[in-house]
Scaffold this motif. Sequence first.
Motif, PDB file in Angstrom:
ATOM      1  N   SER A 237      10.025  45.857  42.612  1.00  0.00           N
ATOM      2  CA  SER A 237      11.106  45.919  41.630  1.00  0.00           C
ATOM      3  C   SER A 237      10.900  44.802  40.638  1.00  0.00           C
ATOM      4  CB  SER A 237      12.465  45.748  42.297  1.00  0.00           C
ATOM      5  OG  SER A 237      12.742  46.860  43.104  1.00  0.00           O
ATOM      6  N   ILE A 250      15.264  47.067  34.205  1.00  0.00           N
ATOM      7  CA  ILE A 250      15.149  47.011  35.659  1.00  0.00           C
ATOM      8  C   ILE A 250      14.301  48.200  36.066  1.00  0.00           C
ATOM      9  CG2 ILE A 250      17.475  48.021  35.880  1.00  0.00           C
ATOM     10  CD1 ILE A 250      17.544  46.482  38.631  1.00  0.00           C
ATOM     11  N   ASN A 251      13.274  47.915  36.849  1.00  0.00           N
ATOM     12  CA  ASN A 251      12.344  48.968  37.240  1.00  0.00           C
ATOM     13  C   ASN A 251      12.078  48.864  38.738  1.00  0.00           C
ATOM     14  OD1 ASN A 251      10.189  51.004  36.787  1.00  0.00           O
ATOM     15  ND2 ASN A 251       8.876  49.314  37.437  1.00  0.00           N
ATOM     16  N   SER A 252      12.055  49.997  39.409  1.00  0.00           N
ATOM     17  CA  SER A 252      11.745  50.008  40.843  1.00  0.00           C
ATOM     18  C   SER A 252      10.775  51.122  41.170  1.00  0.00           C
ATOM     19  CB  SER A 252      13.019  50.241  41.660  1.00  0.00           C
ATOM     20  OG  SER A 252      13.650  49.025  41.872  1.00  0.00           O
ATOM     21  N   GLU A 253       9.962  50.843  42.179  1.00  0.00           N
ATOM     22  CA  GLU A 253       8.996  51.845  42.612  1.00  0.00           C
ATOM     23  C   GLU A 253       8.904  51.789  44.129  1.00  0.00           C
ATOM     24  OE1 GLU A 253       4.600  53.027  41.191  1.00  0.00           O
ATOM     25  OE2 GLU A 253       4.761  51.032  42.060  1.00  0.00           O
ATOM     26  N   ILE A 254       8.885  52.941  44.755  1.00  0.00           N
ATOM     27  CA  ILE A 254       8.716  52.986  46.207  1.00  0.00           C
ATOM     28  C   ILE A 254       7.609  53.976  46.540  1.00  0.00           C
ATOM     29  CG2 ILE A 254       9.782  53.698  48.380  1.00  0.00           C
ATOM     30  CD1 ILE A 254      12.344  52.597  47.422  1.00  0.00           C
ATOM     31  N   ILE A 266       8.003  57.312  44.074  1.00  0.00           N
ATOM     32  CA  ILE A 266       9.088  57.547  43.128  1.00  0.00           C
ATOM     33  C   ILE A 266       9.337  56.256  42.367  1.00  0.00           C
ATOM     34  CG2 ILE A 266      10.877  57.135  44.882  1.00  0.00           C
ATOM     35  CD1 ILE A 266      12.444  59.447  43.469  1.00  0.00           C
ATOM     36  N   GLN A 267       9.593  56.407  41.086  1.00  0.00           N
ATOM     37  CA  GLN A 267       9.758  55.215  40.238  1.00  0.00           C
ATOM     38  C   GLN A 267      10.814  55.516  39.195  1.00  0.00           C
ATOM     39  OE1 GLN A 267       8.163  55.519  36.837  1.00  0.00           O
ATOM     40  NE2 GLN A 267       9.091  53.599  36.185  1.00  0.00           N
ATOM     41  N   ALA A 268      11.569  54.520  38.836  1.00  0.00           N
ATOM     42  CA  ALA A 268      12.543  54.716  37.764  1.00  0.00           C
ATOM     43  C   ALA A 268      12.806  53.399  37.070  1.00  0.00           C
ATOM     44  CB  ALA A 268      13.840  55.281  38.320  1.00  0.00           C
ATOM     45  N   SER A 269      13.173  53.486  35.800  1.00  0.00           N
ATOM     46  CA  SER A 269      13.506  52.267  35.081  1.00  0.00           C
ATOM     47  C   SER A 269      14.650  52.525  34.111  1.00  0.00           C
ATOM     48  CB  SER A 269      12.292  51.725  34.336  1.00  0.00           C
ATOM     49  OG  SER A 269      11.907  52.617  33.320  1.00  0.00           O
ATOM     50  N   TYR A 270      15.385  51.487  33.844  1.00  0.00           N
ATOM     51  CA  TYR A 270      16.445  51.560  32.860  1.00  0.00           C
ATOM     52  C   TYR A 270      16.295  50.374  31.932  1.00  0.00           C
ATOM     53  CZ  TYR A 270      20.976  51.552  30.646  1.00  0.00           C
ATOM     54  OH  TYR A 270      21.976  51.553  29.711  1.00  0.00           O
ATOM     55  N   ILE A 797       9.591  41.513  42.593  1.00  0.00           N
ATOM     56  CA  ILE A 797       9.561  41.478  44.049  1.00  0.00           C
ATOM     57  C   ILE A 797       8.673  42.600  44.542  1.00  0.00           C
ATOM     58  CG2 ILE A 797      10.954  41.412  46.151  1.00  0.00           C
ATOM     59  CD1 ILE A 797      13.397  41.059  44.291  1.00  0.00           C
TER      60      ILE A 797
ATOM     61  N   ALA B  14      16.949  50.237  46.100  1.00  0.00           N
ATOM     62  CA  ALA B  14      16.001  50.701  45.092  1.00  0.00           C
ATOM     63  C   ALA B  14      15.964  52.220  45.044  1.00  0.00           C
ATOM     64  CB  ALA B  14      14.610  50.151  45.385  1.00  0.00           C
ATOM     65  N   LEU B  15      15.978  52.827  46.211  1.00  0.00           N
ATOM     66  CA  LEU B  15      15.950  54.285  46.301  1.00  0.00           C
ATOM     67  C   LEU B  15      17.204  54.882  45.664  1.00  0.00           C
ATOM     68  CD1 LEU B  15      13.974  56.318  47.576  1.00  0.00           C
ATOM     69  CD2 LEU B  15      15.560  56.500  49.482  1.00  0.00           C
ATOM     70  N   PHE B  17      19.046  53.511  43.379  1.00  0.00           N
ATOM     71  CA  PHE B  17      18.950  53.274  41.938  1.00  0.00           C
ATOM     72  C   PHE B  17      18.101  54.345  41.267  1.00  0.00           C
ATOM     73  CE2 PHE B  17      16.079  51.158  38.828  1.00  0.00           C
ATOM     74  CZ  PHE B  17      16.987  51.058  37.796  1.00  0.00           C
ATOM     75  N   ILE B  18      16.948  54.619  41.910  1.00  0.00           N
ATOM     76  CA  ILE B  18      16.041  55.611  41.350  1.00  0.00           C
ATOM     77  C   ILE B  18      16.688  56.986  41.308  1.00  0.00           C
ATOM     78  CG2 ILE B  18      13.894  56.881  41.813  1.00  0.00           C
ATOM     79  CD1 ILE B  18      12.768  54.157  42.835  1.00  0.00           C
ATOM     80  N   LEU B  21      19.208  57.402  38.532  1.00  0.00           N
ATOM     81  CA  LEU B  21      18.593  57.560  37.218  1.00  0.00           C
ATOM     82  C   LEU B  21      18.043  58.956  37.036  1.00  0.00           C
ATOM     83  CD1 LEU B  21      16.696  54.285  36.386  1.00  0.00           C
ATOM     84  CD2 LEU B  21      18.935  55.045  35.674  1.00  0.00           C
ATOM     85  N   VAL B  22      17.396  59.480  38.066  1.00  0.00           N
ATOM     86  CA  VAL B  22      16.805  60.809  37.972  1.00  0.00           C
ATOM     87  C   VAL B  22      17.881  61.830  37.667  1.00  0.00           C
ATOM     88  CG1 VAL B  22      15.618  62.624  39.234  1.00  0.00           C
ATOM     89  CG2 VAL B  22      14.819  60.296  39.416  1.00  0.00           C
TER      90      VAL B  22
END
Lengths: 799, 188
Positions: A237, A250-254, A266-270, A797, B14-15, B17-18, B21-22
């Motif tokens: 993140s 803010i961006n996160s990826e798992i 999966i990834q998303a950012s705002y 992180i 995090a999950l 949050f994602i 957004l989706v």
Amino acid sequence: MKQLIIGLALAISCFSYSQNCNYTFLGELKDFHDKSAIASATIFIKQKDKYIVSDLDGKFKIEDLCSGTITLTITHVGCETKTVSYKIDNDTFKTIYLEHHLEELKEVVVNSNLKTEHTSIEQAINKQVLENYTDKSLGDALNTISGVSSLNTGSTIVKPMIHGLHSSRLLIVNNNVRLFDQEWGDEHAPNIDVNSSNSITVVKGANTLKYGSDAIGGLILIKPRNYAAVDSLFGSSILSLNSNGRGGIINSEIVKTFKSGFYSRIQASYKQFGDFKAPEYYLTNSGLKNINASANIGYRSFEKGFDAYYSVVNNEFAILQSSHIGNVNDLVAAINSREPRVIEDFSYNIDYPKQNILHHLAKIEAYKRFKKLGKLSVQYDMQINRRKEFDLRRGDLADTPVIDLRLFTNSLQSNLRIDYIDNLKIDTGVLVRYQQNDAVSGTGVSPLIPDFDKYEASVYMIGNYGLNDSSDINAGIRYDYSRIEAEKRYNLTDWNETYNYDELFPEFETNTIENSNILTRPEFSFHNISANLGYSKQLKGNMSIYVNYGLATRVPNPSELFSDGLHHSAARIETGLLTLNKETAHKFAASLERNNPGFGFSISPYFKHIKDYIQLIPIGITTTIRGAFPVWEYNQTNAQIYGIDIDVNKKITNRFGYKGSLSLLKGENLSEDIPLIHMPSTNFTNSISYNNEELNDLSISLIHKTVLQQNRYPDYNFYTFDPILQEDVYVDISSTPPAYSLFSFNSSLSFKAFKKGTLKLEFNIENIFNTQYNEYLNRLRYFSDELGRNFNLKIKINY
Amino acid sequence: MKNIKSLKTIKLLALLFISTLVSVSCSSDDDDDDHDHEEELITTVTYELTNGTDVVTLEFQDLDGEGGANGTYTISGPLTANTTYSGTIELLNETENPADNITLEVEDEGDEHEFFYTSTVSGISVSKDDMDEDGNPIGIETTLVTGDAGTGSLTIVLKHEPTKPNNGTSADAGGSTDLEVSFSISVQ
């Protein structure tokens, strides 16, 4: 090796005491591609808990086997580990194929030295650099590469430019999907979230045929990460905060990976920013709001695999309010005034004018390997791009976009990589594509780009031959067919008189005429041949040399053919021409590179000759109810662009390092013997960095960039009559802004966090001295200064 | 143990949050197939000056909008010297049927618009007789007073989002120009 010894030791100490235990298993290990024997592979026999090694012929023998199942796990340097099981009820012989191509396993390594092709002249940015640009755009990140600049509209709409060429002359390939997002407009930035990618490669040379015929400028390859086949769950993140614009991301990826080869991600950012600030004032209405997400799921093994990918980008960009002007006299007022006409206090509001773009991209790709042949991959992809542009309008139309376009693209393609012959690799493939543009109704203006259908079919073949251990030769050819069928209403005077289309294209006319408009159905077909030739040689002392030639052809894009209307921020009427022909470019590029962390460099000269180069230039003035307007029309000339990109890196001490780059470029309009418009000026960067791994991986760097004034520009200035002043006024749209130098500071510290994770803190300053400057390649340079100082804090992180 | 727990929490957050957004970023598109008229276009400007039976009409007309054929100016006749005219301006979009009266839109958004009248003929002065909701002039209704005989131009400018109030010149008002027409007039 240690394991082997332990294994052997264990095996020796074991006793077999089963009843029918005298079968023999004979095995043979072969390379999947060329069937050569694989010697010295380690074979672990699960049932016996025993390790053996294959001999020089790739053979091995297991004796005294009992009836039942035998499970073998075979490992070899540079090979994918393979586990196989057989039923034993007799003496058995089996051939087991292994894969020994390391490149297929480029899992975790971020290796910028790994070229897309041996002969390719290219530069890459890795994940670490991309993370520094987490809250910026693709164009900003690419700007760090020598020879790459950008054409900007304000500070947030950034369009990458390679060697002075942009828009349809660049191919942008995201996750093996060629991006189609109405890239023809100067103020249309590519809809890519840098956070969804792992590395970006810019191919400046000619190795672009696999992706298209029209990469006159170059190719931008945005690549995802390949994951190792292990059971793991990890993620990262980033939070980034900025003082200028009072926003961030803010961006996160798992990522979840499995031992079996399956993976999902999966990834998303705002991202949000308010009004940015130039050194002396706020840029009213310059913020943005982005929501991006991407996901993929797939399976990878040596023999087969698939990948399904989806991404959505939803961008909302405010456009500087002061850049909305009504006519040429407003433009003159803007050029003569030192400040934007609207300066208000800071706000997060995104008001008109603005752009709203929604881009969906989905693809599914599958591959299978065939023995004694190679790898076949098939891919289908789909993109929907919806672009709405809002302007300042009157009355009920205030909330209605002036431009509302939906571009739908579908492609089906296959690639066969034939690689079983040791020195020869051949890539061959076919592609079919259907594209539909829909000028969505309800805007209350006739559309800038009309409804059209476009059909494409391509076939290509590229071969890479290893002449010897140190040199490679690469050649390719590609054929493209494209057909465009449009439907557009033309002003009758324009159709019959101004452009004489009634005589040139009577076949496009229909009998529908209303409100002095004629409905037409223009149809064009194009056949294109493109080719490339490349040579590379590794020299002594980490040096290598590359030479490329490319023939590229580009079909005029819909904007060049059909655009017809007023551009408010430029105060000009832009007109496309149906008579345009395709562009043909000859590209020559060479590069001398030394790849060494102690002292490395790359020196890359290039030369491009472009026949029938399409450009937009002013041709006259028209009188409208808003006053006078210059008319800009697309025309074709012969052009040449040449220059040199130089990069240097040098380790000064163990902890101090230097990096520098220089880009020189000249663009010439040969037909008129004048410079080409919008060519980047000479620029250079220097950076000094300090790294201390022992002190929490402390890194500090100071970066300097200088952009010189562009003294070679075409003079398209003109006079216009100002009825209020009752005199002719000079409209200086061509003069270029003076040179500028910017300094920035970066620092970072890493900490161990959680069990296996890391926490990284960064503090950065951009434009340290709050320098006031203008950039020639910013379309809004008449209206405001560029951005002032920015403090940035990033927290990353990994977990 | 605590570390592992917080790690799990972060992953979960995090999950969450994602996925939020989706779901937010998906929206629907709708469309029909009609083509667009130029709804915003101003094709015609008419400035009518009246003093009893002395009526002078200044008209600019460009029916095919920007591009295409150039617009045409029509001036009904000369103005009379030393006379006070009451003036009314009308903006039309004649590509619509019936013609769309744009003046009404300007009047509705009076605080975001203003007309400016300037003339090179000495002695001509134009005063604005109407006001927007803030008490600033709009310039749809005007009074034009002529002086001695002469010839020159009368320029009419409509500004969108000007600074209001201003010093009466379009340069000071700024904004973006929606209209700029210049008539050759004579005063006799």
